[in-house]
Every structure is written in C-alpha cells, then in structure tokens.
Design a protein around this motif. Structure first.
Motif, PDB file in Angstrom:
ATOM      1  N   TYR A   1      46.221  57.122  47.460  1.00  0.00           N
ATOM      2  CA  TYR A   1      45.123  56.375  48.060  1.00  0.00           C
ATOM      3  C   TYR A   1      44.997  55.014  47.375  1.00  0.00           C
ATOM      4  CZ  TYR A   1      44.371  61.087  49.630  1.00  0.00           C
ATOM      5  OH  TYR A   1      44.569  62.323  50.191  1.00  0.00           O
ATOM      6  N   PRO A   2      45.171  53.905  48.111  1.00  0.00           N
ATOM      7  CA  PRO A   2      45.061  52.573  47.518  1.00  0.00           C
ATOM      8  C   PRO A   2      43.611  52.275  47.115  1.00  0.00           C
ATOM      9  CG  PRO A   2      45.543  52.426  49.871  1.00  0.00           C
ATOM     10  CD  PRO A   2      45.531  53.861  49.515  1.00  0.00           C
ATOM     11  N   LYS A   3      43.427  51.943  45.844  1.00  0.00           N
ATOM     12  CA  LYS A   3      42.096  51.754  45.268  1.00  0.00           C
ATOM     13  C   LYS A   3      41.265  50.742  46.044  1.00  0.00           C
ATOM     14  CE  LYS A   3      40.890  49.424  41.195  1.00  0.00           C
ATOM     15  NZ  LYS A   3      40.085  48.430  41.474  1.00  0.00           N
ATOM     16  N   ASP A   4      41.824  49.583  46.337  1.00  0.00           N
ATOM     17  CA  ASP A   4      41.072  48.526  47.031  1.00  0.00           C
ATOM     18  C   ASP A   4      40.602  48.973  48.413  1.00  0.00           C
ATOM     19  OD1 ASP A   4      41.639  47.005  44.807  1.00  0.00           O
ATOM     20  OD2 ASP A   4      43.266  45.903  45.769  1.00  0.00           O
ATOM     21  N   LYS A   5      41.486  49.625  49.150  1.00  0.00           N
ATOM     22  CA  LYS A   5      41.144  50.072  50.510  1.00  0.00           C
ATOM     23  C   LYS A   5      40.131  51.210  50.482  1.00  0.00           C
ATOM     24  CE  LYS A   5      43.809  47.233  52.606  1.00  0.00           C
ATOM     25  NZ  LYS A   5      43.255  46.122  53.354  1.00  0.00           N
ATOM     26  N   VAL A   6      40.223  52.085  49.478  1.00  0.00           N
ATOM     27  CA  VAL A   6      39.248  53.171  49.350  1.00  0.00           C
ATOM     28  C   VAL A   6      37.869  52.581  49.080  1.00  0.00           C
ATOM     29  CG1 VAL A   6      38.523  55.116  47.902  1.00  0.00           C
ATOM     30  CG2 VAL A   6      40.906  54.928  48.639  1.00  0.00           C
TER      31      VAL A   6
END
Length: 69
Positions: free
Chosen positions: A52-57
């Motif tokens: 899970y990409p941190k920024d998008k989450v």
C-alpha cells in the motif's frame, strides 16, 4: 489521477497500515477497509499480497473522513 512513482514511494504492508493509521483498532475491525473498491494497492508481480503506497493511503483516508453526523 496522477501515477505513483514507486521508486520514491514508501510501500507499506497491511499490518504497517493498521499500526500507523488505525492504532488501537483490531485487525478484524480495520480489515474491511482494505477491500474497499477504491483503496490504493500496489501488486508486485510474483507476490501474493499487495503493498500500500503511503501517500495514496493518506489521501484516501483524508477523502473518506466524515465530520459531524
């Protein structure tokens, strides 16, 4: 929607997302969030589980917060 640059994006496991963004909540309480249709995930070919990409989450959580009643 802009594309995520995976080389510079921090990718998190499901347990890291739970510990970082949902502290104090149990796994079974938070797990349905990961099955939301628009929850950001990244699949690495040959791997069984997504990351899970941190920024998008963070963007997803921010856009799904409901204030008030």
């Amino acid at each position: 929607m802009s594309e995520t640059n995976v080389a510079t994006t921090e990718l998190l496991t499901k347990m890291q997302v739970i510990k970082r963004y949902f502290p104090g909540c149990g796994y079974n309480t938070v797990n349905p969030v990961f099955y939301e249709k628009d929850f950001p995930k990244f699949f690495i070919p040959g791997k069984k589980r997504p990351l899970y990409p941190k920024d998008k989450v963070e963007e997803w959580i921010d856009s799904h917060i409901v204030y008030g009643f």
